[in-house]
Design an enzyme around this catalytic site. Sequence first.
Site, PDB file in Angstrom:
ATOM      1  N   ILE A 147       0.828  -1.205   0.000  1.00 36.74           N
ATOM      2  CA  ILE A 147       0.000   0.000   0.000  1.00 36.74           C
ATOM      3  C   ILE A 147       0.860   1.251   0.000  1.00 36.74           C
ATOM      4  O   ILE A 147       0.440   2.313  -0.482  1.00 36.74           O
ATOM      5  CB  ILE A 147      -1.002   0.001   1.186  1.00 36.74           C
ATOM      6  CG1 ILE A 147      -2.117   1.041   0.965  1.00 36.74           C
ATOM      7  CG2 ILE A 147      -0.295   0.239   2.516  1.00 36.74           C
ATOM      8  CD1 ILE A 147      -2.998   0.799  -0.249  1.00 36.74           C
ATOM      9  N   GLY A 148       2.085   1.134   0.509  1.00 37.46           N
ATOM     10  CA  GLY A 148       2.962   2.299   0.616  1.00 37.46           C
ATOM     11  C   GLY A 148       3.210   3.001  -0.699  1.00 37.46           C
ATOM     12  O   GLY A 148       3.222   4.236  -0.774  1.00 37.46           O
ATOM     13  N   LYS A 179      -2.003  -3.607  16.065  1.00 37.27           N
ATOM     14  CA  LYS A 179      -2.447  -2.288  15.592  1.00 37.27           C
ATOM     15  C   LYS A 179      -3.176  -1.533  16.704  1.00 37.27           C
ATOM     16  O   LYS A 179      -3.023  -0.310  16.847  1.00 37.27           O
ATOM     17  CB  LYS A 179      -3.366  -2.439  14.374  1.00 37.27           C
ATOM     18  CG  LYS A 179      -2.661  -2.944  13.117  1.00 37.27           C
ATOM     19  CD  LYS A 179      -3.614  -2.958  11.930  1.00 37.27           C
ATOM     20  CE  LYS A 179      -2.915  -3.431  10.666  1.00 37.27           C
ATOM     21  NZ  LYS A 179      -3.809  -3.391   9.480  1.00 37.27           N
TER      22      LYS A 179
END
Length: 308
Positions: free
Chosen positions: A16-17, A133
């Site tokens: 995704i970066g 997370k």
Amino acid sequence: MGEKSKILIIGGTGYIGKFIVAASAKSGHPTFALLRDATIDDPAKSQLIQGFQNSGVTILKGDLKDHESLVKAIKQVDVVISCVGQMQLADQLHIIAAIKEAGNIKRFLPSEFGNDVDRARAVEPAKSAWAVKVDIRRATEAEGIPYTYVSANYFAGYSLPTLMQPGLPPPPTDKLVIFGDGNVKAVFNDERDIGTYTIKAVDDPRTLNKILYIKPPKNIYSFNEIAALWEKKIGKTLQKIYVPEDQLLKQIAESAMPINIILAINHSVFVKSDQTYFDINPSFGFEASQLYPDVKYTTVDEYLNQFL
């Protein structure tokens, strides 16, 4: 709105970066990518990194476990976006420590981009993966660091090419395995749109200390609705095999990595309804397509056309 914030992206060559980096550069933000020497020297990454530089991205050398390099990089920017992968999620504590020392960051976006982990009801092994997370969220808040959490739900590139058929080549043309009863709604977003919405949020006061949910109305589908849409496009009825919850839980328990975590995510999404069971309240978050109606996002209908 004043001058665009300078943005540092950590994990910018990851899945995704690279979309976040591209969106940041395209939007005119001064964009920096923190890369390890090993990444810079990796021939497989050279074309991507060259593309970054061609679009005006400044490459900074550093490492999550090199505190000095992290602080030095962070002092050059206003916003830090982490896009690190699953195995490095816990290492974001190093980013938090460096942000705290640098003292200049206006916004931190930790690596999220999936389900809202505070509201997910996942089983193992997804439960433990997402718990990391959650820990990063709490650590960010405990240090008083301004944040935005991005809940992007399903990556279209992961889910739609195979219509959520783990390990099978795209696209399905004969049969379809459907988790649960097929009626639970999920959300599917093009990764380029995730990048665009993420960057839109970094300077927006409305998203400060909130969750940005990328949940545009035309991308909310049940498994049965996705199947029907695909059947209409290919002009063919697929054999549908429904997997009830008890059978899916058995498959999760008996499968090896990474299939077990993929199945556990599918259980969270298509059985527990973790992407759609709750309403978004302004007290904790906002929906991206409502905040930014100017963004022309790719719909699921449009996305599937590339596989015809």
